[in-house]
Design a protein around this motif. Structure first.
Motif, mmCIF file in Angstrom:
data_model
loop_
_atom_site.group_PDB
_atom_site.id
_atom_site.type_symbol
_atom_site.label_atom_id
_atom_site.label_comp_id
_atom_site.label_asym_id
_atom_site.label_seq_id
_atom_site.Cartn_x
_atom_site.Cartn_y
_atom_site.Cartn_z
ATOM 1 N N THR A 167 -2.533 -0.186 5.253
ATOM 2 C CA THR A 167 -3.273 -0.895 4.471
ATOM 3 C C THR A 167 -3.258 -0.737 2.972
ATOM 4 O O THR A 167 -3.494 -1.385 2.208
ATOM 5 C CB THR A 167 -4.853 -0.922 4.963
ATOM 6 N N GLU A 168 -2.866 0.773 2.788
ATOM 7 C CA GLU A 168 -2.874 1.190 1.375
ATOM 8 C C GLU A 168 -1.251 1.205 0.815
ATOM 9 O O GLU A 168 -1.128 1.711 -0.293
ATOM 10 C CB GLU A 168 -3.365 2.653 1.459
ATOM 11 N N ALA A 169 -0.438 0.526 1.600
ATOM 12 C CA ALA A 169 0.906 0.128 1.020
ATOM 13 C C ALA A 169 0.695 -0.774 -0.198
ATOM 14 O O ALA A 169 0.010 -1.703 -0.038
ATOM 15 C CB ALA A 169 1.521 -0.385 2.238
ATOM 16 N N ARG A 170 1.498 -0.694 -1.138
ATOM 17 C CA ARG A 170 1.487 -1.488 -2.229
ATOM 18 C C ARG A 170 2.588 -2.179 -2.635
ATOM 19 O O ARG A 170 3.886 -1.665 -2.316
ATOM 20 C CB ARG A 170 1.420 -0.456 -3.665
ATOM 21 N N SER A 171 2.432 -3.360 -3.134
ATOM 22 C CA SER A 171 3.880 -4.100 -3.456
ATOM 23 C C SER A 171 4.369 -3.243 -4.680
ATOM 24 O O SER A 171 3.787 -2.648 -5.519
ATOM 25 C CB SER A 171 3.288 -5.669 -3.894
ATOM 26 N N GLY A 174 2.056 -3.175 -7.617
ATOM 27 C CA GLY A 174 0.731 -2.434 -7.551
ATOM 28 C C GLY A 174 -0.281 -3.006 -6.386
ATOM 29 O O GLY A 174 -1.273 -2.416 -6.402
ATOM 30 N N ALA A 175 -0.275 -4.350 -5.941
ATOM 31 C CA ALA A 175 -1.084 -4.682 -5.177
ATOM 32 C C ALA A 175 -1.186 -4.067 -3.734
ATOM 33 O O ALA A 175 -0.257 -3.976 -3.200
ATOM 34 C CB ALA A 175 -0.929 -6.323 -4.959
ATOM 35 N N PHE A 176 -2.387 -3.867 -3.094
ATOM 36 C CA PHE A 176 -2.645 -3.250 -1.809
ATOM 37 C C PHE A 176 -2.274 -4.381 -0.887
ATOM 38 O O PHE A 176 -2.612 -5.624 -0.944
ATOM 39 C CB PHE A 176 -3.944 -2.708 -1.660
ATOM 40 N N PHE A 177 -1.472 -3.929 0.246
ATOM 41 C CA PHE A 177 -1.325 -4.505 1.495
ATOM 42 C C PHE A 177 -2.601 -5.142 1.967
ATOM 43 O O PHE A 177 -3.078 -6.264 2.250
ATOM 44 C CB PHE A 177 -0.472 -3.976 2.571
ATOM 45 N N GLY A 178 -3.487 -4.116 2.134
ATOM 46 C CA GLY A 178 -4.995 -4.303 2.498
ATOM 47 C C GLY A 178 -5.297 -4.899 4.047
ATOM 48 O O GLY A 178 -4.219 -5.179 4.590
ATOM 49 N N ARG A 212 9.440 0.880 -0.172
ATOM 50 C CA ARG A 212 8.863 2.232 -0.842
ATOM 51 C C ARG A 212 7.532 2.434 -0.606
ATOM 52 O O ARG A 212 6.494 1.915 -0.994
ATOM 53 C CB ARG A 212 9.069 2.083 -2.351
ATOM 54 N N LEU A 213 7.145 3.064 0.392
ATOM 55 C CA LEU A 213 6.020 3.650 0.857
ATOM 56 C C LEU A 213 5.372 4.770 -0.021
ATOM 57 O O LEU A 213 5.977 5.469 -0.226
ATOM 58 C CB LEU A 213 5.954 4.000 2.402
ATOM 59 N N ASP A 214 4.049 4.666 -0.178
ATOM 60 C CA ASP A 214 3.194 5.726 -1.070
ATOM 61 C C ASP A 214 2.616 6.789 0.075
ATOM 62 O O ASP A 214 2.736 7.813 -0.499
ATOM 63 C CB ASP A 214 2.101 5.181 -1.606
ATOM 64 N N ASP A 215 2.656 6.243 1.335
ATOM 65 C CA ASP A 215 1.911 7.274 2.297
ATOM 66 C C ASP A 215 2.753 7.111 3.781
ATOM 67 O O ASP A 215 3.275 5.852 3.986
ATOM 68 C CB ASP A 215 0.572 7.075 2.392
ATOM 69 N N ASP A 216 2.702 7.978 4.576
ATOM 70 C CA ASP A 216 3.272 7.904 5.900
ATOM 71 C C ASP A 216 2.424 6.832 6.567
ATOM 72 O O ASP A 216 1.391 6.399 6.293
ATOM 73 C CB ASP A 216 3.153 9.248 6.736
ATOM 74 N N VAL A 217 3.261 6.123 7.447
ATOM 75 C CA VAL A 217 2.556 5.093 8.189
ATOM 76 C C VAL A 217 2.604 5.336 9.594
ATOM 77 O O VAL A 217 4.040 5.652 10.221
ATOM 78 C CB VAL A 217 3.112 3.829 8.065
ATOM 79 N N ALA A 218 1.870 5.479 10.362
ATOM 80 C CA ALA A 218 1.973 5.435 11.943
ATOM 81 C C ALA A 218 1.233 4.414 12.718
ATOM 82 O O ALA A 218 0.238 3.712 12.052
ATOM 83 C CB ALA A 218 1.123 6.586 12.399
ATOM 84 N N MET A 219 1.656 3.564 13.646
ATOM 85 C CA MET A 219 1.298 2.471 14.276
ATOM 86 C C MET A 219 1.244 2.780 15.727
ATOM 87 O O MET A 219 2.293 3.131 16.203
ATOM 88 C CB MET A 219 1.766 1.253 13.720
#
Length: 237
Positions: A167-171, A174-178, A212-219
């Motif tokens: 959810t904190e992934a950004r465009s 700079g907009a959050f995916f949310g 370009r992810l700012d943080d790791d993503v796990a799902m």
């Protein structure tokens, strides 16, 4: 690390924020338990690199042992809280989702400790329900109170777990995916089928962020295929 459990289809995916760092604090696991039960775990340990990965490994090992002892999710998390606070050499905390799936009773008992709320997608209506019983993070304070939530399951329902890197992934702007982007993604992709669902989710995030992810993503996604008392031929609908 998702053990096969008869009656559950499961997918897990992990994407590192940096191409050269495939270790970090995000983790997940599913453990097959006796009596048509399973324990599903997702967490995010503070920090990066080898230290965070080593603590994640210790957390998974501890939770696996607690699950086999038959503890409720809240009791598992409370015990883990004291365990983490025993690491005097390092200050760390974790967010966690711990759930016990009981296929025979068509139920999920869970404890969400500072973690983004899991989402249950109904096979009957297509609605996406937030599992919103929340507790505090793990490893920050002694004597924290952790709560269990419960939800009824139906055949074909899908449970989605994710870390906050989603959810904190950004465009690029700079907009959050949310949560809005997450819900839209679920509504668009779940009707296309379960197979490959998480790869399609990750592709959506890649398009949104310009890869370009700012943080790791796990799902993790679980689909409940066979519920109820199978031995007597009775199933919930």
């Amino acid at each position: 690390e998702l053990q096969q459990v008869e009656g559950i289809s499961a997918e897990g995916i992990y994407s590192s924020a940096t191409a050269d760092a495939f270790v970090g604090g995000d983790f997940y696991s599913m453990i097959k338990l006796p009596g048509r039960r399973a324990c599903i775990i997702m967490g995010d340990v503070s920090g990066k690199g080898i230290e965070a990965a080593s603590i994640s490994s210790a957390v998974k090992t501890a939770l696996s042992a607690y699950a086999w002892e038959g503890r409720t999710p809240a009791r598992m998390v409370a015990t883990l809280n004291e365990f983490l606070l025993g690491f005097s050499r390092v200050e760390t905390f974790a967010t966690l989702f711990v759930g016990i799936v009981d296929l025979a009773t068509s139920s999920l008992m869970y404890c969400s400790a500072g973690h983004p709320p899991a989402i249950l997608v109904s096979a009957q209506s297509g609605d996406a329900e937030l599992l919103d019983v929340q507790s505090g993070v793990v490893g920050a304070f002694h004597d924290m109170e952790y709560k269990n939530g419960t939800v009824c399951l139906h055949e074909g329902d899908i449970l989605l777990l994710y870390t906050d890197g989603t959810t904190e992934a950004r465009s690029p702007e700079g907009a959050f995916f949310g949560e809005t982007g997450l819900r839209d993604m679920i509504m668009n992709e779940v009707p296309r089928g379960f197979d490959g669902l998480l790869n399609r989710f990750l592709n959506t995030l890649d398009r949104y962020t310009g890869r370009r992810l700012d943080d790791d993503v796990a799902m993790v996604a679980l689909r409940f295929d066979e519920l109820g008392n199978v031995d007597s031929g009775k199933k919930s609908n």
